[in-house]
Design an enzyme around this catalytic site. Structure first.
Site, mmCIF file in Angstrom:
data_model
loop_
_atom_site.group_PDB
_atom_site.id
_atom_site.type_symbol
_atom_site.label_atom_id
_atom_site.label_comp_id
_atom_site.label_asym_id
_atom_site.label_seq_id
_atom_site.Cartn_x
_atom_site.Cartn_y
_atom_site.Cartn_z
ATOM 1 N N THR A 191 70.579 -22.033 -71.216
ATOM 2 C CA THR A 191 70.031 -22.937 -70.210
ATOM 3 C C THR A 191 71.179 -23.623 -69.489
ATOM 4 O O THR A 191 72.072 -24.183 -70.125
ATOM 5 C CB THR A 191 69.134 -24.000 -70.862
ATOM 6 N N LYS A 213 63.185 -23.588 -66.401
ATOM 7 C CA LYS A 213 63.538 -24.112 -67.714
ATOM 8 C C LYS A 213 64.048 -25.547 -67.630
ATOM 9 O O LYS A 213 63.750 -26.374 -68.500
ATOM 10 C CB LYS A 213 64.599 -23.221 -68.365
#
Length: 280
Positions: free
Chosen positions: A94, A169
Site C-alpha cells: 500500500t 486502498k
C-alpha cells in the site's frame, strides 16, 4: 506459472505458501541463509537478490513495507531489466499511486507491465484464500496475473487503471483509521458518562455501531492496545493519504477529524508504553 516474489514477510510468506500449493513455480528473495532454508522447506526456490526472482518470470509479486522499499526494488534496482518482455510486476504494498507510476515508467523500457494490487486483510485471510485485492492496471495485465492472485485473493477486484488500486486502498484505510479514531472518542465520552470501556465495547458489538474496526478493538480489549498494534502500518498509510489528498487539492472533510482522533489515540498508546502522559 513461473513467478517471482519479493517481500516474504508477515503477509508475503503465507502468500508464497498458497502459490506453491497451487502448483506455481515460485522464486523468492531470501536475504539470509535461514530465510532461504525456510522458504525451500515450503517448496519455493529461494534466491539471494530481487533481480534473480524476476528471471524468466511471468510475474513478480512485490510485498514490501513502504514506498521507499518499492522504489528501491523496482526503480533503483535491476529487477525489471531481468524480467521477460510482456511480464508483469504486481505491487501489493500500500502506497502512493505516484510510486506505481514510477515503477511503470521504469518497467516500460523493458516491455514489462505493472499492476498495483494492494490488499485488505491479514495472514488469516490469506490462509483462508479470502484476501481482498484491489487491482489497478490494464485489462490484459490484470488478466495475466489473476490466476496467481486468486490463490489467496477473493475477491480480486479490478478497480480501474494503474494507480486506482492504491487510491481505493488508501480510502479504505482512511475510513478504517477514522473509525478507530471515532471509537476512541466514543470511549472518551463513555468515560464521562461513567461507562467502562470494556463494557461499552462489548455492548456496541451487538448494536448497529458494530464494524470490523470495533471487532478488532474489542478483541484487543481497548482502543489504545488496538491502536498500538496497527499503528505501524496505519500511521504510514495515513501520511500517504494526507499527501495524496493535498496533491489533488482535496479536503479530507469529516475523515480528517477521525484521523486526528486516531493520532491522539496513538499518542496515548505510546504514552502508556513509555509510562509518560500527554495530558496537560
Amino acid at each position: 506459472m513461473r513467478l517471482g516474489f519479493v517481500g516474504a514477510g508477515r503477509m508475503g510468506r503465507p502468500m508464497v505458501g498458497r502459490l506453491v500449493r497451487a502448483g506455481h513455480e515460485v522464486r523468492v528473495l531470501g536475504r539470509t541463509a535461514e530465510a532461504r532454508a525456510a522458504l525451500a522447506a515450503e517448496g519455493a526456490e529461494p534466491v539471494a537478490d530481487a533481480a534473480s526472482a524476476g528471471e524468466g518470470a511471468a510475474a513478480v509479486l512485490v510485498c514490501v513495507f513502504d514506498d521507499d522499499q518499492v522504489r528501491e526494488v523496482c526503480v533503483g534496482g535491476p529487477l525489471t531489466d531481468r524480467m521477460p518482455r510482456g511480464s508483469v510486476v504486481v505491487l501489493h504494498t500500500t502506497g502512493d499511486p505516484d510510486t506505481a507510476a514510477a515503477v511503470a515508467r521504469r518497467a516500460a523500457a523493458r516491455g514489462v507491465r505493472v499492476v498495483d494490487a494492494p490488499v485488505s486483510g491479514g495472514p488469516h485471510d490469506i490462509a483462508a484464500g479470502r484476501l481482498a485485492v484491489f487491482a489497478g492496471g490494464g485489462d490484459d495485465a490484470v488478466a495475466r496475473v489473476r490466476p496467481a492472485l486468486r490463490c489467496y485473493g477473493d475477491p480480486v477486484l479490478h478497480v480501474g487503471a494503474l494507480g486506482a488500486g492504491q487510491r481505493v486502498k488508501l480510502l479504505n484505510n482512511a475510513l478504517f483509521a477514522a473509525q478507530i479514531g471515532l471509537l476512541a472518542e466514543a470511549v472518551r465520552l463513555g468515560a464521562a458518562f461513567g461507562v467502562e470501556e470494556s463494557v461499552l465495547l462489548e455492548a456496541l458489538g451487538h448494536g448497529s455501531a458494530s464494524s470490523r474496526a470495533l471487532t478488532g478493538v474489542a478483541a484487543r480489549g481497548s482502543v489504545a492496545r488496538f491502536a498500538a498494534a496497527v499503528g505501524g502500518f496505519l500511521g504510514k498509510d495515513m501520511d500517504v493519504v494526507r499527501r495524496v489528498s493535498a496533491g489533488h487539492g482535496a479536503d479530507l472533510g469529516a475523515l480528517g477529524g477521525g484521523l486526528d482522533a486516531l493520532a491522539g489515540a496513538l499518542d496515548a498508546a505510546a504514552g502508556e508504553r513509555t509510562g509518560t502522559s500527554t495530558a496537560g
